[in-house]
Design a protein around this motif. Sequence first.
Motif, PDB file in Angstrom:
ATOM      1  N   PRO A  22      63.737   1.272  -3.297  1.00 43.37           N
ATOM      2  CA  PRO A  22      64.662   2.049  -4.141  1.00 43.37           C
ATOM      3  C   PRO A  22      65.206   3.268  -3.409  1.00 43.37           C
ATOM      4  O   PRO A  22      64.510   3.892  -2.610  1.00 43.37           O
ATOM      5  CB  PRO A  22      63.795   2.466  -5.331  1.00 43.37           C
ATOM      6  N   THR A  23      66.464   3.599  -3.688  1.00 42.17           N
ATOM      7  CA  THR A  23      67.070   4.802  -3.099  1.00 42.17           C
ATOM      8  C   THR A  23      67.262   5.900  -4.148  1.00 42.17           C
ATOM      9  O   THR A  23      67.760   6.963  -3.834  1.00 42.17           O
ATOM     10  CB  THR A  23      68.424   4.481  -2.439  1.00 42.17           C
ATOM     11  N   ASN A  24      66.902   5.611  -5.406  1.00 38.31           N
ATOM     12  CA  ASN A  24      66.830   6.645  -6.432  1.00 38.31           C
ATOM     13  C   ASN A  24      65.845   6.172  -7.491  1.00 38.31           C
ATOM     14  O   ASN A  24      65.421   5.018  -7.501  1.00 38.31           O
ATOM     15  CB  ASN A  24      68.211   6.964  -7.021  1.00 38.31           C
ATOM     16  N   THR A  25      65.467   7.060  -8.399  1.00 39.77           N
ATOM     17  CA  THR A  25      64.387   6.754  -9.333  1.00 39.77           C
ATOM     18  C   THR A  25      64.769   5.665 -10.329  1.00 39.77           C
ATOM     19  O   THR A  25      63.934   4.845 -10.716  1.00 39.77           O
ATOM     20  CB  THR A  25      63.954   8.031 -10.084  1.00 39.77           C
ATOM     21  N   MET A  26      66.036   5.609 -10.758  1.00 38.58           N
ATOM     22  CA  MET A  26      66.441   4.543 -11.671  1.00 38.58           C
ATOM     23  C   MET A  26      66.306   3.179 -11.005  1.00 38.58           C
ATOM     24  O   MET A  26      66.033   2.175 -11.675  1.00 38.58           O
ATOM     25  CB  MET A  26      67.880   4.759 -12.153  1.00 38.58           C
ATOM     26  N   GLY A  76      66.714   8.235  -0.115  1.00 41.21           N
ATOM     27  CA  GLY A  76      66.990   7.554   1.148  1.00 41.21           C
ATOM     28  C   GLY A  76      66.113   7.983   2.308  1.00 41.21           C
ATOM     29  O   GLY A  76      65.368   7.189   2.885  1.00 41.21           O
ATOM     30  N   ALA A  77      66.153   9.267   2.669  1.00 44.05           N
ATOM     31  CA  ALA A  77      65.394   9.757   3.823  1.00 44.05           C
ATOM     32  C   ALA A  77      63.897   9.660   3.573  1.00 44.05           C
ATOM     33  O   ALA A  77      63.115   9.405   4.500  1.00 44.05           O
ATOM     34  CB  ALA A  77      65.795  11.192   4.122  1.00 44.05           C
ATOM     35  N   GLN A  78      63.471   9.873   2.323  1.00 46.95           N
ATOM     36  CA  GLN A  78      62.047   9.808   1.990  1.00 46.95           C
ATOM     37  C   GLN A  78      61.477   8.407   2.247  1.00 46.95           C
ATOM     38  O   GLN A  78      60.282   8.250   2.499  1.00 46.95           O
ATOM     39  CB  GLN A  78      61.847  10.187   0.518  1.00 46.95           C
ATOM     40  N   MET A  79      62.352   7.390   2.186  1.00 46.42           N
ATOM     41  CA  MET A  79      61.881   6.015   2.362  1.00 46.42           C
ATOM     42  C   MET A  79      61.882   5.564   3.815  1.00 46.42           C
ATOM     43  O   MET A  79      61.443   4.460   4.129  1.00 46.42           O
ATOM     44  CB  MET A  79      62.751   5.054   1.535  1.00 46.42           C
TER      45      MET A  79
END
Length: 819
Positions: A368-372, A245-248
């Motif tokens: 995306p908010t996670n790798t999956m 989330g924060a990385q995006m």
Amino acid sequence: MPEASSLAQDWLARRGWSAFDFQREVWDAVAQGRSGMLHATTGSGKTYAVWLGMLQELIRRHPPRSTAEPLRVIWLTPMRALASDTTKALAEPLRDLAPHWTIGQRTGDTPAAERARQDRRFPTVLVTTPESLSLMLTREKSREELQSVQYVIVDEWHELIGSKRGVQAQLGIARLWRFNPKLVAWGLSATLGNLREAMEVLCRPGATAGVPSPVLVRGRIDKNIVIDTLIPTDPGKYSWAGHLGAQMQQPVVDEIERSGTTLVFTNVRSQAEIWYQLLLDAKPEWAGQIALHHGSIDRATREWVEDGLKGGTLRAVVATSSLDLGVDFLPVERVLQIGSAKGIARMMQRAGRSGHAPGRASRLTLVPTNTMEIVEAAAARRAAQAGRVEERNAPDKPLDVLVQHLVTIALGGGFLTEALYEEVRTAWSYRTLTRKEFDWALAFCARGGDSLTAYPDYHRIAQDEEGVWRVPDRAIAKRHRLGIGTIVSDAAMQVKYLSGGNIGTIEEGFIARLHKGDCFFFAGRLLEFIRVQDMAAYVKKATKRKGTVPTWQGSKMALSAELGDAVLEMMQRAAGGDFLEPELEAARPMLLTQERLSKIPTPGTLLVETFRSREGHHLYVYPFAGRHVHLGLASLLAWRLAREQPNTFSMSVNDYGFELVSADAIDLAQVLDQRVFSTQDLLHDVLASLNSTELAQRRFREIARVAGLVFSGYPGQHKSAKQLQASSGLFFEVFRKYDKGNLLLDQAEREVLSQELEISRLRATLERLLGKAVAHAELRHPSPMSLPLMVERFREQLTTEQLSTRLDRILRDMERDAG
């Protein structure tokens, strides 16, 4: 005046436009008096395809004079927010071709003065909602006022068909067909997988003798839809919900900065509030240039945001599904979707909010908010390109909606038993309604069933000397009109400034947890809670810098079956070493780690992982069927495993799989030989594995309100959620003890199985699992796919700080062991 058949063509030509083939096809069908369904991409001209065809037919039949025509057209929209935009779109050709005909809208937002004007005389064209149509049917002279209606259009039919609001629309249209057997009905949609069935639900071929069969028109417009993914610089080997989330934050800001007007979609209101703050934190100078839009924000604020989008004065708007549908925002160039859209249809619908005009490209970027979700993004794009869109199915004879409808028609001039039974059966959802079921609903309205006979408030209808059923009591009539509708949510509380001014509404349950001085983000502002008074929460602008974010019930959408299948296909490509898609390349570290520590699931295999930790024995299963199905599956497996060998389980679920944890060892043989996935005695075992009585009682709360057993209160005197729950709970217990034949109890159980547990999908999932080979992996450490399930469970037990510390330790141990 030109010939009526050329009116539509000429009107388009004067604007420099020419008709598409599918629009001409609709005009021909309307001229033949045929109902139908139009399916075309968003922004391709669906509205004018249907409206111009109907308008030129009306002009041919009723040449415009200097006086207004009676009500001829009812245009149903699923959302009040669409009514204003739709009215403007319909008014333009009406003004040019039939200037003396009138158009209006009637929704919950319509001012009292406009309603009073319509009560004296309806406009020629009325834009309204299913609820408002039902209210029109409660008028004593409803037949006299509505028998002139020749056309009914249901916009965004895919949004209504699968809900009780769609059933309400079916019943309303069945009534209009009774008033005018030559009525023509059309549905519009951009995203539906079962088009022919959807058309039949709306048009009911064969329900009225002598009416031409309906026609399905597909708009074949080569609209360019671009779907791409905003790939993070370092997705990592391990991931869980919200991990990225924060990385995006900065990449999203950069995309908005280099684009024109942008819509940033989130799936839930709390996520919209968070992302609005993230954008402002990164770019404080954007204050006033970006906005927030969701259904709980005050209507005046929402309209200001919509006007800003239409005028191109806003740089970006963070929104939920409140802006999913139909509203025409031409300046929007770009759509960003935060997290997974969870379904292909929803993703396509949101993509169409950009480039909303024929010939313009629509662009959707998945964040995306996670790798999956990176893998899921590639899968969603592939599925969309292949046209794999979800089906929507109509509910099967919900009796609470029928009970409400019987009282509605009794108010609207009354009805004879046999005639209304035959009319109701022309609605698709009630095509199999038996006379016994209808008579039960009739008796329930007349005397409240076997257990409420002694209470006059539940004697809502009575027969007069001529055998006509009517509502004899004015107080009952008033309560019924106030309670019409099938949308049931937790009691909402107004949020107001102490100094005056309305901000919006929040569920009462959230406000009840606040203490004076607590701060929370709402409608893009940080507010300090002061007090509750007269069912309103009073606040002031906060001076602190931190606050919580409200949560709303029902906020977790489930992955669709179509998208789940598409994700497994992507995983299979990765298992075969194919990382050509940019998303798969980005997810390569996670996928390779999954392969090294465990196995990669594929369409032909069911991945089962086992792990031993200080908490006990862990079992992970990955059907990729969505969280609702996984909840039922996890409960079912836990019950079946404990039946053979007594054990106690805790569980967690996400869209890809589920986790069972127990102190004692799990009998793995039953899983590996697939005995626990048997469909034999499924219904019995599912009900036994859950607290089905509690689930049914919770579902009954909604049924009781739709059926009119529970009254939410008069305007300004709303009952609290606790009062409503207590009332519905009392009815539930009374019916169970003294009225066991009450069909509303049966409906509550059916809805639990079909909607909450998705029993048909659960059965289909089990059948598919039995056809797969089990791939078992015994883990030394949590795998990238099992860790998110572990985190789901931790979140229920740990504070945010404790969760962060626990995760750091787990990841350190895993990295150290991996070298």
